[in-house]
Design an enzyme around this catalytic site. Structure first.
Site, PDB file in Angstrom:
ATOM      1  N   ASP A 276      93.057  76.965  59.879  1.00  0.00           N
ATOM      2  CA  ASP A 276      92.889  78.324  59.493  1.00  0.00           C
ATOM      3  C   ASP A 276      93.047  79.420  60.654  1.00  0.00           C
ATOM      4  O   ASP A 276      93.621  80.508  60.550  1.00  0.00           O
ATOM      5  CB  ASP A 276      91.759  78.921  58.887  1.00  0.00           C
ATOM      6  CG  ASP A 276      91.344  78.160  57.441  1.00  0.00           C
ATOM      7  OD1 ASP A 276      92.361  77.579  57.074  1.00  0.00           O
ATOM      8  OD2 ASP A 276      90.492  78.175  56.801  1.00  0.00           O
TER       9      ASP A 276
ATOM     10  N   ARG B 283      96.499  68.905  56.423  1.00  0.00           N
ATOM     11  CA  ARG B 283      94.950  68.609  57.556  1.00  0.00           C
ATOM     12  C   ARG B 283      95.401  67.314  58.254  1.00  0.00           C
ATOM     13  O   ARG B 283      94.469  66.696  58.919  1.00  0.00           O
ATOM     14  CB  ARG B 283      93.944  68.718  56.954  1.00  0.00           C
ATOM     15  CG  ARG B 283      93.506  70.345  56.528  1.00  0.00           C
ATOM     16  CD  ARG B 283      91.963  70.529  56.893  1.00  0.00           C
ATOM     17  NE  ARG B 283      91.365  69.905  56.107  1.00  0.00           N
ATOM     18  CZ  ARG B 283      90.171  70.315  55.250  1.00  0.00           C
ATOM     19  NH1 ARG B 283      90.096  71.633  55.123  1.00  0.00           N
ATOM     20  NH2 ARG B 283      89.485  69.528  54.158  1.00  0.00           N
TER      21      ARG B 283
END
Ligand code: F6P
Length: 304
Positions: free
Chosen positions: A111, A236
């Site tokens: 993020d 990820r």
């Protein structure tokens, strides 16, 4: 993994003994630690994920859990903890430090939303994965003259969506920090069509709206039948980029160096192109704003 390796190597280099805590704070509460030697972190600099596993611990959110973790540290003789993660990880570290354990935080979240640092580990790898996926998607969208809506991660922050959107030349990018109406979004698509385009790429951060919601709004206002792709956890994983490996190595080194200097309650961070560190309480109180310039650039690049 690259950061775990760096911490282990730097720590052994400086004469520390190192243990890996498995499954994050959950593992610390339950004493799930393993001795880490140089060989244990061999050939992981190029691997995604973490050999130590990770977990979200509800128990650690309670004072009772934090107390248990601190007494595990005392019992096992762990005087310092280097915590690699995002906001939740750091709040845990902050709580642990109140019980007398030395803590250093290393920012790692795709993020990229930790206020006190320009860069968080993992962002570059995730962004490049998303860019690669969208480039592949574009081939079919272009051939079929379709509209594509790609949902990228970012529950509260749009830094990843913004970066990826700029990198793929998206028709529009939706981020939670600057909500735009569906009318504005449709207007961007309309303008693109008037400029001769027949395929459209919309990138949306999950925190702004779901891909399905965006597609439904476009479907209702136009004759387009958008296709939705949710990149999800694909972002990820995978081999870390060179940038992430080097940043992880430097941050890991610096974290150990801070402990060597007797410092605690610090977050390693990047600032003005270099590596530094800030007080953890101050760092956590800083909120990362999306730069006005990013919005201006986005405005200029989209809706034409
Ligand atoms: O906090 C990082 C993040 O990648 C968010 O962008 C995302 O919403 C979340 O993690 C996903 O978490 P989980 O894997 O627990 O679903």
């Amino acid at each position: 993994n690259a950061c775990v390796r760096a911490v282990v190597r730097a720590a052994i280099h400086h004469g520390f003994e190192v243990y890996g805590i498995r499954r994050g704070w959950h593992g610390l509460i339950h004493g799930d630690v393993i001795r880490l030697q140089i060989k244990d972190v061999s050939r992981i600099i190029n691997r995604g994920g973490t050999i130590l596993y990770t977990a979200r611990s509800k128990e650690f959110m309670t004072e009772e859990g934090q107390r248990k973790a601190a007494s595990t540290c005392k019992f096992l003789g762990l005087d310092s903890v280097i915590a690699i993660g995002g906001d939740g990880t750091f709040r845990g570290a902050q709580a642990l430090s109140k019980f007398g354990v030395n803590v250093i935080g290393i920012p790692a979240t795709i993020d990229n939303d930790i206020g006190c640092t320009n860069y968080c580990l993992g962002f570059d790898t995730a962004a490049n994965t998303a860019i690669d996926c969208i480039d592949k998607l574009r081939d079919t969208m272009q051939s079929h003259e379709r509209c594509s809506v790609v949902e990228v991660m970012g529950r509260h922050a749009g830094f990843l969506a913004m970066y990826v959107g700029l990198a793929v030349g998206a028709t529009a990018v939706l981020v939670p920090e600057h909500p735009v109406s569906y009318e504005e979004l449709v207007e961007k698509i309309r303008k693109a069509r008037l400029n001769g385009f027949s395929h459209y790429m919309v990138v949306v951060a999950e925190g702004a709206a779901s891909g399905d919601q965006v597609a439904a709004a476009i479907r209702e206002a136009t004759d387009l039948d958008p296709r939705v792709t949710v990149l999800g956890h694909i972002q990820r994983g995978g081999d870390p980029t060179g940038r992430d490996r080097v940043a992880a190595t430097k941050m890991g080194y610096l974290a150990v160096d801070l402990l060597k200097q007797g410092l605690t309650n610090r977050i390693v961070c990047t600032k003005d192109g270099g590596y530094t560190h800030v007080d953890m309480d101050e760092g956590l109180a800083t909120h990362k704003q999306m730069q006005r310039m990013e919005m201006d650039v986005l405005d200029a690049m989209t809706g034409l």
